[in-house]
Design a protein around this motif. Structure first.
Motif, PDB file in Angstrom:
ATOM      1  N   SER A 135       0.833  -1.209   0.000  1.00  0.00           N
ATOM      2  CA  SER A 135       0.000   0.000   0.000  1.00  0.00           C
ATOM      3  C   SER A 135       0.868   1.258   0.000  1.00  0.00           C
ATOM      4  O   SER A 135       0.353   2.377   0.049  1.00  0.00           O
ATOM      5  N   ARG A 153       0.095   5.338  -0.857  1.00  0.00           N
ATOM      6  CA  ARG A 153      -1.303   5.783  -0.789  1.00  0.00           C
ATOM      7  C   ARG A 153      -1.423   7.078   0.015  1.00  0.00           C
ATOM      8  O   ARG A 153      -2.164   7.992  -0.359  1.00  0.00           O
ATOM      9  N   SER A 170      -2.571   7.201  -4.092  1.00  0.00           N
ATOM     10  CA  SER A 170      -2.756   5.858  -4.637  1.00  0.00           C
ATOM     11  C   SER A 170      -1.458   5.089  -4.442  1.00  0.00           C
ATOM     12  O   SER A 170      -0.379   5.689  -4.358  1.00  0.00           O
ATOM     13  N   LYS A 210      -6.127  -5.802  -1.337  1.00  0.00           N
ATOM     14  CA  LYS A 210      -6.824  -4.681  -1.975  1.00  0.00           C
ATOM     15  C   LYS A 210      -5.878  -3.784  -2.760  1.00  0.00           C
ATOM     16  O   LYS A 210      -6.310  -3.079  -3.677  1.00  0.00           O
ATOM     17  N   ASP A 211      -4.578  -3.795  -2.432  1.00  0.00           N
ATOM     18  CA  ASP A 211      -3.624  -2.928  -3.118  1.00  0.00           C
ATOM     19  C   ASP A 211      -2.601  -3.702  -3.937  1.00  0.00           C
ATOM     20  O   ASP A 211      -1.599  -3.128  -4.378  1.00  0.00           O
ATOM     21  N   SER A 251      -1.977  -4.544  -7.091  1.00  0.00           N
ATOM     22  CA  SER A 251      -2.474  -4.170  -8.409  1.00  0.00           C
ATOM     23  C   SER A 251      -1.841  -5.003  -9.516  1.00  0.00           C
ATOM     24  O   SER A 251      -0.840  -5.703  -9.313  1.00  0.00           O
ATOM     25  N   ASP A 252      -2.415  -4.900 -10.695  1.00  0.00           N
ATOM     26  CA  ASP A 252      -1.845  -5.571 -11.858  1.00  0.00           C
ATOM     27  C   ASP A 252      -0.454  -5.027 -12.160  1.00  0.00           C
ATOM     28  O   ASP A 252       0.403  -5.746 -12.681  1.00  0.00           O
ATOM     29  N   GLU A 253      -0.210  -3.748 -11.816  1.00  0.00           N
ATOM     30  CA  GLU A 253       1.118  -3.164 -12.020  1.00  0.00           C
ATOM     31  C   GLU A 253       2.152  -3.838 -11.113  1.00  0.00           C
ATOM     32  O   GLU A 253       3.290  -4.093 -11.530  1.00  0.00           O
ATOM     33  N   TYR A 260     -12.199  -6.422   0.293  1.00  0.00           N
ATOM     34  CA  TYR A 260     -12.235  -7.277  -0.887  1.00  0.00           C
ATOM     35  C   TYR A 260     -13.187  -8.421  -0.586  1.00  0.00           C
ATOM     36  O   TYR A 260     -13.525  -8.688   0.570  1.00  0.00           O
ATOM     37  N   LEU A 265      -7.501 -12.492  -7.907  1.00  0.00           N
ATOM     38  CA  LEU A 265      -6.129 -12.026  -7.738  1.00  0.00           C
ATOM     39  C   LEU A 265      -5.152 -13.192  -7.774  1.00  0.00           C
ATOM     40  O   LEU A 265      -4.100 -13.137  -8.423  1.00  0.00           O
TER      41      LEU A 265
END
Length: 258
Positions: free
Chosen positions: A17, A20, A25, A51-52, A54-56, A90, A98
């Motif tokens: 995270s 953020r 973000s 929740k954090d 990400s696809d990145e 989530y 995920l």
């Protein structure tokens, strides 16, 4: 790495995270700037909040050779109803989605997790959803806990009539499933060689060294004849796996440590 560091762990309660609070973000994917040096070992991070993730971040993990093929991704429960009560942001379906994306990007990834049994209001159906998620996600290890009240939290105010014997039975069933999957995961290493970062000698036998693999498996191996055990601590050794147990691998050191 030039100073002898073999492994770097980025540590935080919700490490992915990062950013953020500063940027609005998560910017954890930018940690791909951490690269392997001199071809020695790798980086890992813990603990990750689903929740954090990400696809990145997944792309950065798959594209960066320095990242170890292991991820700790806490789930806590397999029931969306209980996750909502826990204020986890989530759902069961989002978590499994995920996991699917992680395995597609990194087929050999070892996943571990945290699971809580007996959260106030948990019913048998909620527990069965947790048990099925553990199977579907194919965790190779998990930290399992029985819920305990923390003063000041909303959950601590919930009166739960579930008998302790029922909660203990659920915990035991979960622990048995986790042990089964840990054993199955370790069988994949049997007959192969793994890289182990040596941490020290076994408490039971100082002629046996203990370390962990890049998938965070505990690895035991006998000190080769004529080798000073102290000289292996902090070094990376290749170990041929001759035995795969539930909670550890045992094998024979191959070649020279690095």
């Amino acid at each position: 790495m030039a100073d002898g560091v073999r492994e770097i762990t980025l540590l935080g309660q919700n490490v992915n995270s990062y950013g953020r609070d500063i940027y609005g973000s998560p910017r954890f994917a930018e940690a791909r700037a951490c690269r392997r040096h001199d071809g020695r070992r790798a980086h890992q991070f813990t603990s990750s909040n689903p929740k954090d993730l990400s696809d990145e971040v997944i792309a950065a993990m798959s594209e960066t050779a320095a990242v170890m093929p292991h991820l700790h991704l806490a789930v806590q429960s397999g029931s969306t109803r209980i996750l909502r009560a826990m204020n986890r942001r989530y759902t069961r379906e989002q978590y499994l989605g995920l996991v699917s994306r992680l395995r597609a990007a990194m087929p050999g990834l070892a996943l571990s997790t945290d699971v809580i049994v007996g959260f106030p209001g948990e019913q048998e159906e909620d527990f069965l959803q947790t048990l099925s998620l553990v199977r579907e996600a194919a965790f190779s290890s998990a930290f399992t806990f029985i819920y305990s009240k923390r003063p000041g939290t909303p959950a601590a105010k919930i009166d739960d009539p579930t008998p302790h014997e029922v909660i203990q039975d659920r915990f035991d069933r979960l622990a048995a499933q986790v042990a089964l999957q840990a054993h199955e995961a370790n069988q994949h290493e049997l007959g192969r060689s793994v890289s182990a970062l040596v941490e020290g000698s076994s408490k039971r036998d100082d002629s046996v060294m203990v370390g962990h693999s890049e998938k965070n498996q505990t690895v035991h191996f006998a000190v080769p004849e004529g080798v000073d055990p102290a000289s292996l601590v902090g070094r990376i050794c290749e170990v041929h796996v001759d035995e795969a147990r539930t909670w550890y691998l045992r094998g024979t050191m191959e070649g020279d440590p690095r």
